[in-house]
Design a protein around this motif. Sequence first.
Motif, short mmCIF file in Angstrom:
data_model
loop_
_atom_site.label_atom_id
_atom_site.label_comp_id
_atom_site.label_asym_id
_atom_site.label_seq_id
_atom_site.Cartn_x
_atom_site.Cartn_y
_atom_site.Cartn_z
N ALA A 79 -8.64 0.82 -19.39
CA ALA A 79 -6.70 0.86 -18.69
C ALA A 79 -6.77 1.58 -17.55
CB ALA A 79 -6.27 0.33 -19.75
N LYS A 80 -7.74 2.98 -17.57
CA LYS A 80 -7.14 4.08 -16.04
C LYS A 80 -8.15 3.22 -15.55
CE LYS A 80 -4.53 6.76 -17.94
NZ LYS A 80 -2.98 7.26 -17.57
N SER A 81 -9.22 2.95 -15.56
CA SER A 81 -10.22 2.15 -14.01
C SER A 81 -9.34 0.54 -13.91
CB SER A 81 -11.20 1.61 -14.57
OG SER A 81 -12.36 3.08 -15.66
N GLY A 82 -8.87 0.17 -14.54
CA GLY A 82 -8.38 -1.33 -13.96
C GLY A 82 -6.71 -0.50 -13.28
N LYS A 83 -5.82 0.41 -13.57
CA LYS A 83 -5.17 1.05 -12.99
C LYS A 83 -5.53 1.68 -11.44
CE LYS A 83 -2.18 1.81 -16.54
NZ LYS A 83 -1.11 2.67 -17.28
N GLN A 84 -6.36 2.61 -11.91
CA GLN A 84 -7.27 3.03 -10.47
C GLN A 84 -7.67 1.46 -9.24
OE1 GLN A 84 -10.26 5.43 -11.13
NE2 GLN A 84 -10.92 5.69 -8.96
N ASN A 85 -7.87 0.94 -9.87
CA ASN A 85 -9.02 -0.70 -8.85
C ASN A 85 -7.03 -1.70 -7.89
OD1 ASN A 85 -11.42 -0.19 -9.98
ND2 ASN A 85 -11.07 -1.71 -11.28
N LEU A 86 -6.26 -1.62 -8.95
CA LEU A 86 -5.22 -1.90 -8.54
C LEU A 86 -4.79 -1.09 -7.27
CD1 LEU A 86 -3.66 -3.65 -11.70
CD2 LEU A 86 -4.18 -4.49 -9.88
N THR A 87 -4.55 -0.05 -8.03
CA THR A 87 -3.94 1.44 -6.92
C THR A 87 -4.93 1.12 -5.43
OG1 THR A 87 -3.12 2.96 -8.40
CG2 THR A 87 -3.42 3.69 -6.21
N GLU A 88 -6.17 0.99 -5.80
CA GLU A 88 -6.78 0.75 -4.53
C GLU A 88 -6.67 -0.36 -3.71
OE1 GLU A 88 -10.62 1.07 -5.95
OE2 GLU A 88 -10.98 3.16 -6.56
N ILE A 89 -5.91 -0.62 -4.47
CA ILE A 89 -6.25 -2.80 -3.13
C ILE A 89 -4.65 -2.20 -2.81
CG2 ILE A 89 -5.69 -5.01 -3.25
CD1 ILE A 89 -7.92 -5.58 -5.87
N ALA A 90 -3.62 -1.37 -3.60
CA ALA A 90 -3.12 -1.56 -3.04
C ALA A 90 -2.76 -0.47 -1.73
CB ALA A 90 -1.29 -1.07 -4.52
N MET A 91 -3.42 0.19 -1.83
CA MET A 91 -3.67 1.57 -0.60
C MET A 91 -4.29 0.76 0.49
SD MET A 91 -6.04 4.85 -1.08
CE MET A 91 -7.29 4.24 -0.30
N ASP A 92 -5.77 -0.13 -0.05
CA ASP A 92 -5.60 -0.41 1.67
C ASP A 92 -4.55 -2.16 2.16
OD1 ASP A 92 -8.24 0.87 1.08
OD2 ASP A 92 -9.14 -1.14 -0.22
N LEU A 93 -3.91 -2.53 0.97
CA LEU A 93 -2.54 -3.07 1.54
C LEU A 93 -1.60 -2.88 2.62
CD1 LEU A 93 -2.83 -5.94 -1.53
CD2 LEU A 93 -4.49 -6.17 1.47
N ALA A 94 -1.45 -1.64 2.26
CA ALA A 94 -0.33 -0.26 2.74
C ALA A 94 0.30 -0.61 3.51
CB ALA A 94 -0.56 0.99 1.66
N PRO A 95 1.18 -0.83 4.46
CA PRO A 95 1.28 -0.74 5.82
C PRO A 95 1.78 0.62 6.78
CG PRO A 95 3.28 -1.31 4.65
CD PRO A 95 1.68 -1.11 3.44
N THR A 96 1.76 1.10 5.81
CA THR A 96 1.89 2.89 6.72
C THR A 96 0.94 3.84 5.82
OG1 THR A 96 3.73 3.90 5.05
CG2 THR A 96 4.48 2.34 6.71
N GLU A 97 1.13 5.22 6.98
CA GLU A 97 0.28 6.83 6.15
C GLU A 97 0.38 6.85 4.92
OE1 GLU A 97 -2.86 7.43 6.78
OE2 GLU A 97 -3.57 5.65 7.69
N GLU A 98 1.98 7.04 4.83
CA GLU A 98 2.58 7.57 4.06
C GLU A 98 2.44 7.19 2.81
OE1 GLU A 98 7.75 7.70 2.58
OE2 GLU A 98 6.92 8.25 4.24
N GLN A 99 2.31 5.50 2.75
CA GLN A 99 2.08 4.69 1.64
C GLN A 99 0.72 5.26 1.20
OE1 GLN A 99 3.80 1.35 2.33
NE2 GLN A 99 5.86 1.54 1.93
N LYS A 100 -0.08 5.19 1.59
CA LYS A 100 -1.61 5.20 1.59
C LYS A 100 -1.78 6.18 1.35
CE LYS A 100 -2.86 2.35 4.94
NZ LYS A 100 -4.91 1.52 5.50
N ALA A 101 -0.80 7.56 1.55
CA ALA A 101 -1.22 9.74 1.05
C ALA A 101 -0.77 8.81 -0.77
CB ALA A 101 -1.08 10.04 1.90
N ARG A 102 0.70 8.32 -0.70
CA ARG A 102 0.73 7.96 -2.79
C ARG A 102 0.25 7.43 -3.39
NH1 ARG A 102 5.38 5.26 -2.05
NH2 ARG A 102 4.88 3.80 -3.00
N TYR A 103 -0.60 6.70 -2.51
CA TYR A 103 -1.37 5.84 -3.90
C TYR A 103 -2.36 6.69 -3.62
CZ TYR A 103 1.14 1.25 -3.10
OH TYR A 103 2.49 0.59 -3.33
#
Length: 192
Positions: A79-103
């Motif tokens: 479950a943690k791996s799945g969340k991590q994978n989704l967060t990695e995708i979200a980081m790749d798609l994040a428009p700003t560096e601030e959002q990428k840093a949060r992810y």
Amino acid sequence: MSGHGFHVHGPHDHELEHAAQHEPKGLAGQLAVITAILATVGAMFSYMGGATQANAGLYKNDAAIKKTEAANKWAYFQAKSGKQNLTEIAMDLAPTEEQKARYRSKIERYESEKNQIKAEAEKLEAESAEWDHKSAEQLHQHHRWAQATTALSVSIALAAIALLTKKRWMEVATIAMGLVGIALGGVAWFHL
């Protein structure tokens, strides 16, 4: 036999009275003592066989509990791996560096949590394997006690045959089988 103190009996009655008044001797007496000893030792071996069988079952149950706990940890890890994978995708798609840093910080947290969960799961699997090993040892010992008890039971049966046939060689077979049973009990006692 009369009521005036005069007593007449046959040779058979004399032998029965003599046997009742004296310590048992000969084949019957020896077989009685041997059988009593074999039955006593057999009862102890039977108890030990039952105890080791019960222990084997309890240890196997403990192994299953630890295995289930490990499986639960692995599911949590996934479950943690799945969340991590989704967060990695979200980081790749994040428009700003601030959002990428949060992810990125969430990804690091998930990685840390996964490492801890993985260590716990592996520890539980090791405990399960240890309980399985203990169960197998107890079951092996149970089989040795059962073999010893069976040999003593056969020995007691041979004693009955020896008594009925009045054959000395059957008495020797009784003793030999009894010694085999006692030897197997020794093997069980020393966990061989």
